[in-house]
Design a protein around this motif. Sequence first.
Motif, PDB file in Angstrom:
ATOM      1  N   ALA A  93      20.081  34.382  16.691  1.00  0.00           N
ATOM      2  CA  ALA A  93      20.494  32.982  16.834  1.00  0.00           C
ATOM      3  C   ALA A  93      21.698  32.690  15.951  1.00  0.00           C
ATOM      4  N   GLN A  94      21.709  33.230  14.739  1.00  0.00           N
ATOM      5  CA  GLN A  94      22.855  33.046  13.842  1.00  0.00           C
ATOM      6  C   GLN A  94      24.102  33.701  14.432  1.00  0.00           C
ATOM      7  N   ALA A  95      23.957  34.906  14.955  1.00  0.00           N
ATOM      8  CA  ALA A  95      25.098  35.640  15.512  1.00  0.00           C
ATOM      9  C   ALA A  95      25.671  34.929  16.732  1.00  0.00           C
ATOM     10  N   ALA A  96      24.819  34.267  17.508  1.00  0.00           N
ATOM     11  CA  ALA A  96      25.285  33.584  18.717  1.00  0.00           C
ATOM     12  C   ALA A  96      26.113  32.348  18.375  1.00  0.00           C
ATOM     13  N   GLU A  97      25.896  31.756  17.194  1.00  0.00           N
ATOM     14  CA  GLU A  97      26.620  30.547  16.810  1.00  0.00           C
ATOM     15  C   GLU A  97      27.980  30.835  16.190  1.00  0.00           C
ATOM     16  N   VAL A  98      28.200  32.057  15.709  1.00  0.00           N
ATOM     17  CA  VAL A  98      29.459  32.406  15.047  1.00  0.00           C
ATOM     18  C   VAL A  98      30.573  32.500  16.082  1.00  0.00           C
ATOM     19  N   GLN A  99      31.757  31.960  15.734  1.00  0.00           N
ATOM     20  CA  GLN A  99      32.922  32.071  16.616  1.00  0.00           C
ATOM     21  C   GLN A  99      34.013  32.851  15.904  1.00  0.00           C
ATOM     22  N   PRO A 100      34.589  33.872  16.445  1.00  0.00           N
ATOM     23  CA  PRO A 100      34.229  34.513  17.706  1.00  0.00           C
ATOM     24  C   PRO A 100      32.913  35.258  17.568  1.00  0.00           C
ATOM     25  N   GLN A 101      32.219  35.300  18.666  1.00  0.00           N
ATOM     26  CA  GLN A 101      30.883  35.891  18.662  1.00  0.00           C
ATOM     27  C   GLN A 101      30.959  37.390  18.389  1.00  0.00           C
ATOM     28  N   PRO A 102      30.118  37.893  17.486  1.00  0.00           N
ATOM     29  CA  PRO A 102      30.161  39.331  17.185  1.00  0.00           C
ATOM     30  C   PRO A 102      29.661  40.166  18.362  1.00  0.00           C
ATOM     31  N   GLU A 103      30.134  41.396  18.387  1.00  0.00           N
ATOM     32  CA  GLU A 103      29.695  42.329  19.428  1.00  0.00           C
ATOM     33  C   GLU A 103      28.410  43.000  18.962  1.00  0.00           C
ATOM     34  N   LEU A 104      27.413  43.025  19.824  1.00  0.00           N
ATOM     35  CA  LEU A 104      26.128  43.629  19.514  1.00  0.00           C
ATOM     36  C   LEU A 104      26.092  45.013  20.156  1.00  0.00           C
ATOM     37  N   HIS A 105      26.072  46.057  19.334  1.00  0.00           N
ATOM     38  CA  HIS A 105      26.013  47.436  19.830  1.00  0.00           C
ATOM     39  C   HIS A 105      24.578  47.907  19.737  1.00  0.00           C
ATOM     40  N   LEU A 106      23.994  48.238  20.865  1.00  0.00           N
ATOM     41  CA  LEU A 106      22.580  48.614  20.930  1.00  0.00           C
ATOM     42  C   LEU A 106      22.453  50.137  20.990  1.00  0.00           C
ATOM     43  N   PHE A 107      21.846  50.685  19.950  1.00  0.00           N
ATOM     44  CA  PHE A 107      21.546  52.113  19.878  1.00  0.00           C
ATOM     45  C   PHE A 107      20.052  52.263  20.147  1.00  0.00           C
ATOM     46  N   ALA A 108      19.667  52.868  21.253  1.00  0.00           N
ATOM     47  CA  ALA A 108      18.255  53.058  21.571  1.00  0.00           C
ATOM     48  C   ALA A 108      17.971  54.550  21.678  1.00  0.00           C
ATOM     49  N   ASP A 109      16.933  54.986  21.011  1.00  0.00           N
ATOM     50  CA  ASP A 109      16.511  56.380  21.083  1.00  0.00           C
ATOM     51  C   ASP A 109      16.157  56.702  22.535  1.00  0.00           C
ATOM     52  N   LYS A 110      16.443  57.932  22.956  1.00  0.00           N
ATOM     53  CA  LYS A 110      16.201  58.264  24.360  1.00  0.00           C
ATOM     54  C   LYS A 110      14.723  58.307  24.710  1.00  0.00           C
ATOM     55  N   SER A 111      13.844  58.408  23.723  1.00  0.00           N
ATOM     56  CA  SER A 111      12.417  58.438  24.019  1.00  0.00           C
ATOM     57  C   SER A 111      11.736  57.101  23.732  1.00  0.00           C
ATOM     58  N   VAL A 112      12.508  56.046  23.467  1.00  0.00           N
ATOM     59  CA  VAL A 112      11.915  54.739  23.208  1.00  0.00           C
ATOM     60  C   VAL A 112      11.394  54.156  24.519  1.00  0.00           C
ATOM     61  N   ARG A 113      10.297  53.394  24.418  1.00  0.00           N
ATOM     62  CA  ARG A 113       9.743  52.754  25.615  1.00  0.00           C
ATOM     63  C   ARG A 113      10.699  51.675  26.092  1.00  0.00           C
ATOM     64  N   TYR A 114      10.825  51.556  27.386  1.00  0.00           N
ATOM     65  CA  TYR A 114      11.721  50.551  27.959  1.00  0.00           C
ATOM     66  C   TYR A 114      11.282  49.142  27.575  1.00  0.00           C
ATOM     67  N   GLU A 115      10.015  48.965  27.321  1.00  0.00           N
ATOM     68  CA  GLU A 115       9.483  47.659  26.937  1.00  0.00           C
ATOM     69  C   GLU A 115      10.164  47.158  25.662  1.00  0.00           C
ATOM     70  N   SER A 116      10.392  48.043  24.697  1.00  0.00           N
ATOM     71  CA  SER A 116      11.046  47.650  23.443  1.00  0.00           C
ATOM     72  C   SER A 116      12.485  47.239  23.684  1.00  0.00           C
ATOM     73  N   VAL A 117      13.187  47.984  24.521  1.00  0.00           N
ATOM     74  CA  VAL A 117      14.579  47.657  24.832  1.00  0.00           C
ATOM     75  C   VAL A 117      14.650  46.339  25.592  1.00  0.00           C
ATOM     76  N   ALA A 118      13.768  46.147  26.546  1.00  0.00           N
ATOM     77  CA  ALA A 118      13.761  44.910  27.330  1.00  0.00           C
ATOM     78  C   ALA A 118      13.459  43.708  26.449  1.00  0.00           C
ATOM     79  N   LYS A 119      12.585  43.885  25.472  1.00  0.00           N
ATOM     80  CA  LYS A 119      12.256  42.795  24.558  1.00  0.00           C
ATOM     81  C   LYS A 119      13.480  42.384  23.739  1.00  0.00           C
TER      82      LYS A 119
END
Length: 140
Positions: A93-119
């Motif tokens: 929520a804090q990151a969404a309010e900052v201008q310009p909005q920061p870039e969110l880089h998502l690093f997900a382990d290849k064996s992580v459950r999709y449920e965690s990524v979707a959340k």
Amino acid sequence: MAMGSYSSDDGADDAMMSEINMTPLVDVMLVLLIIFIVTLPVLNHAVKLDLPQASSQPEDTKPAKIDLSIQADGSIFWDKQQIDDDTLKARLAQAAEVQPQPELHLFADKSVRYESVAKVLSEAQTAGVTKLGFVTEPAK
């Protein structure tokens, strides 16, 4: 005057030789070209202004980059610091309010459950984060 060879072997004196005379066509095109060259500066009239002189440098602010990692067990790291779900919501929520909005880089382990990524993606969308990218390694 048309130039061409005419032979009267068949005996017909009234046959005519028809050719297109290109000289008038070339003359008309040259006249049109000269007219366009002369009238072009007249068509490009503008209001003459004496504008003030100022020097300014464009502000080159690059948006911040946030590394959000999800390990195989579903634990979440915000810039290499482990956080829980409530802290994730607050920081997104804090990151969404900052201008310009920061870039969110998502690093997900290849064996992580999709449920965690979707959340995490759902939380980012709910918070209003619009710049999101998935980070992968190139195939070898």
